[in-house]
Design a protein around this motif. Structure first.
Motif, PDB file in Angstrom:
ATOM      1  N   UNK A  51       0.623  -1.020  -0.027  1.00 29.19           N
ATOM      2  CA  UNK A  51      -0.080  -0.574  -0.035  1.00 29.19           C
ATOM      3  C   UNK A  51       1.112   0.918   0.130  1.00 29.19           C
ATOM      4  N   UNK A  52       0.800   1.711  -0.620  1.00 30.62           N
ATOM      5  CA  UNK A  52       0.959   4.186  -0.564  1.00 30.62           C
ATOM      6  C   UNK A  52       0.245   4.659  -1.034  1.00 30.62           C
ATOM      7  N   UNK A  53      -0.327   5.024   0.248  1.00 28.00           N
ATOM      8  CA  UNK A  53      -1.315   5.910   0.579  1.00 28.00           C
ATOM      9  C   UNK A  53      -2.923   5.646   0.335  1.00 28.00           C
ATOM     10  N   UNK A  54      -3.519   6.289  -0.351  1.00 24.80           N
ATOM     11  CA  UNK A  54      -4.832   5.699  -1.198  1.00 24.80           C
ATOM     12  C   UNK A  54      -4.491   4.191  -1.983  1.00 24.80           C
ATOM     13  N   UNK A  55      -3.094   4.606  -2.711  1.00 24.80           N
ATOM     14  CA  UNK A  55      -2.338   3.697  -3.976  1.00 24.80           C
ATOM     15  C   UNK A  55      -1.958   2.490  -3.657  1.00 24.80           C
ATOM     16  N   UNK A  56      -1.075   1.706  -4.233  1.00 24.99           N
ATOM     17  CA  UNK A  56      -0.526   0.603  -3.987  1.00 24.99           C
ATOM     18  C   UNK A  56       1.067   0.992  -5.448  1.00 24.99           C
ATOM     19  N   UNK A  57       1.868   0.248  -5.102  1.00 27.92           N
ATOM     20  CA  UNK A  57       3.095   0.223  -5.514  1.00 27.92           C
ATOM     21  C   UNK A  57       3.506  -0.829  -5.119  1.00 27.92           C
ATOM     22  N   UNK A  58       4.500  -1.287  -6.756  1.00 30.23           N
ATOM     23  CA  UNK A  58       5.376  -2.604  -6.666  1.00 30.23           C
ATOM     24  C   UNK A  58       6.754  -2.450  -5.932  1.00 30.23           C
ATOM     25  N   UNK A  59       7.671  -3.487  -5.071  1.00 27.30           N
ATOM     26  CA  UNK A  59       8.667  -3.684  -4.692  1.00 27.30           C
ATOM     27  C   UNK A  59       9.089  -4.939  -4.431  1.00 27.30           C
ATOM     28  N   UNK A  60      10.725  -4.590  -4.937  1.00 29.40           N
ATOM     29  CA  UNK A  60      10.970  -5.809  -4.651  1.00 29.40           C
ATOM     30  C   UNK A  60      11.642  -7.056  -3.890  1.00 29.40           C
ATOM     31  N   UNK A  61      11.016  -7.937  -3.609  1.00 37.03           N
ATOM     32  CA  UNK A  61      10.331  -8.614  -2.158  1.00 37.03           C
ATOM     33  C   UNK A  61      12.460  -9.032  -1.186  1.00 37.03           C
ATOM     34  N   UNK A  62      13.332  -9.760  -2.557  1.00 34.73           N
ATOM     35  CA  UNK A  62      13.959 -10.113  -2.331  1.00 34.73           C
ATOM     36  C   UNK A  62      15.385  -8.797  -3.118  1.00 34.73           C
ATOM     37  N   UNK A  63      15.588  -7.466  -2.086  1.00 30.96           N
ATOM     38  CA  UNK A  63      16.125  -6.996  -3.388  1.00 30.96           C
ATOM     39  C   UNK A  63      17.408  -6.814  -3.594  1.00 30.96           C
ATOM     40  N   UNK A  64      18.403  -7.448  -3.280  1.00 29.98           N
ATOM     41  CA  UNK A  64      19.195  -8.201  -3.303  1.00 29.98           C
ATOM     42  C   UNK A  64      19.351  -9.031  -5.152  1.00 29.98           C
ATOM     43  N   UNK A  65      18.257  -9.305  -5.149  1.00 30.13           N
ATOM     44  CA  UNK A  65      17.511 -10.081  -6.518  1.00 30.13           C
ATOM     45  C   UNK A  65      17.341  -9.087  -7.586  1.00 30.13           C
ATOM     46  N   UNK A  66      16.813  -8.636  -7.167  1.00 25.87           N
ATOM     47  CA  UNK A  66      16.289  -7.454  -8.347  1.00 25.87           C
ATOM     48  C   UNK A  66      17.274  -7.069  -9.394  1.00 25.87           C
ATOM     49  N   UNK A  67      17.077  -7.532 -10.589  1.00 24.62           N
ATOM     50  CA  UNK A  67      17.426  -6.532 -12.354  1.00 24.62           C
ATOM     51  C   UNK A  67      18.176  -6.007 -12.575  1.00 24.62           C
ATOM     52  N   UNK A  68      17.225  -5.268 -13.222  1.00 27.87           N
ATOM     53  CA  UNK A  68      16.910  -3.799 -13.962  1.00 27.87           C
ATOM     54  C   UNK A  68      14.763  -3.599 -13.734  1.00 27.87           C
ATOM     55  N   UNK A  69      14.788  -2.995 -13.102  1.00 28.02           N
ATOM     56  CA  UNK A  69      13.702  -2.598 -12.391  1.00 28.02           C
ATOM     57  C   UNK A  69      12.789  -1.034 -13.164  1.00 28.02           C
ATOM     58  N   UNK A  70      13.298  -0.989 -14.992  1.00 32.53           N
ATOM     59  CA  UNK A  70      12.425  -0.114 -15.098  1.00 32.53           C
ATOM     60  C   UNK A  70      11.636  -0.467 -15.129  1.00 32.53           C
ATOM     61  N   UNK A  71      10.702  -1.414 -15.786  1.00 31.87           N
ATOM     62  CA  UNK A  71       9.543  -2.170 -15.947  1.00 31.87           C
ATOM     63  C   UNK A  71       8.910  -2.787 -14.870  1.00 31.87           C
ATOM     64  N   UNK A  72       9.051  -3.223 -13.851  1.00 32.18           N
ATOM     65  CA  UNK A  72       9.042  -3.905 -12.687  1.00 32.18           C
ATOM     66  C   UNK A  72       8.302  -3.158 -11.546  1.00 32.18           C
ATOM     67  N   UNK A  73       9.348  -2.363 -11.375  1.00 33.37           N
ATOM     68  CA  UNK A  73       8.412  -1.235 -10.073  1.00 33.37           C
ATOM     69  C   UNK A  73       8.082  -0.038 -10.854  1.00 33.37           C
ATOM     70  N   UNK A  74       6.610  -0.011 -10.727  1.00 37.20           N
ATOM     71  CA  UNK A  74       5.538   1.431 -10.476  1.00 37.20           C
ATOM     72  C   UNK A  74       4.741   2.005  -9.464  1.00 37.20           C
ATOM     73  N   UNK A  75       3.771   2.432  -9.465  1.00 38.11           N
ATOM     74  CA  UNK A  75       2.523   2.226  -8.569  1.00 38.11           C
ATOM     75  C   UNK A  75       1.598   2.598  -9.591  1.00 38.11           C
ATOM     76  N   UNK A  76       0.646   1.039  -9.650  1.00 35.85           N
ATOM     77  CA  UNK A  76      -0.076   0.284 -10.469  1.00 35.85           C
ATOM     78  C   UNK A  76      -1.708   1.063 -10.390  1.00 35.85           C
TER      79      UNK A  76
END
Length: 237
Positions: A51-76
């Motif tokens: 949750x992010x305020x009244x909305x939501x966002x994606x985040x890495x479950x395991x930050x150490x395994x995050x590769x390219x965040x450009x198309x997977x980390x955002x506020x849906x």
């Protein structure tokens, strides 16, 4: 018009990708939206909704395994006054900023195209729910390549005024699994919408392919008060 079963639609497709559902409860009292994400790669599967305020966002479950965040980390999901925006990418912010400057939903998306993830060129799917003084309408959009041609973008917007109780629409990024992944075709699918949010969320989650599902968001918004209830389910706990 025959309403499709969301359960059957999801169970018969191992990889619809990302999907948006918008509609209205059978009693007509609530607006409904849902958004799910799936993944085939470790990078795509390494996500959760928060949750992010009244909305939501994606985040890495395991930050150490995050590769390219450009198309997977955002506020849906973001909320702008009496409008709820739901998308499969960072065009959520584009719509929010455009409509905050008095642009329409469609105008706000003119600056965007499909995702630059050759050879799939994943469509950008977006939805907006507008609730005002008890009245309700919604719209859905898809921006996709011309049959895999990155030099040509096809833009479609579908608007639904005063939607009927118990009905909704479902749009997703891919027709089915494949390599490259074939983009969604046609109009958003007419589907039935139940009144019980917990049962709806459970049905959606249990109907998504076990290997590929990642996260699910469901929200029911009371049309009279504007208050809402939200459910988030993450495969990664």
């Amino acid at each position: 018009m025959t309403l499709l079963s969301l359960e059957q639609e999801l169970r018969s497709n191992s990889y619809p990708g990302r999907g948006i559902i918008i509609g209205r409860t059978p009693d007509g009292a609530s607006a409904v939206t849902a958004y799910f994400i799936m993944g085939r790669s470790q990078n795509s599967r390494n996500r959760v909704f928060v949750e992010d305020g009244d909305g939501i966002r994606t985040q890495a479950y395991d930050p150490s395994k995050l590769e390219d965040p450009s198309l997977i980390i955002y506020a849906p999901v973001r909320v702008l006054g009496n409008k709820t925006i739901v998308t499969n990418g960072d065009q959520t912010d584009t719509i929010y900023e455009g409509m905050d400057c008095q642009m329409t939903f469609e105008q706000s998306l003119r600056s965007r195209t499909f995702e630059p993830d050759a050879p799939n060129y994943t469509p950008r799917i977006s939805g907006i729910l507008h609730i005002e003084s008890g009245s309700y309408n919604y719209a859905m959009s898809i921006l996709k390549s011309n049959n895999g041609d990155p030099d040509s973008c096809r833009r479609y917007t579908f608007a639904y005024e005063n939607p009927k109780a118990g009905e909704g629409h479902f749009i997703h990024t891919y027709m089915q699994d494949g390599d490259p992944l074939p983009s969604f075709e046609g109009e958003p699918k007419p589907v039935s919408i139940p009144g019980d949010m917990d049962a709806f969320a459970g049905m959606l989650w249990n109907s998504l392919n076990e290997d590929n599902k990642v996260s699910l968001f469901v929200r029911y918004i009371d049309l009279a008060s504007g208050t809402f209830r939200t459910t988030i389910i993450n495969k990664n706990q």
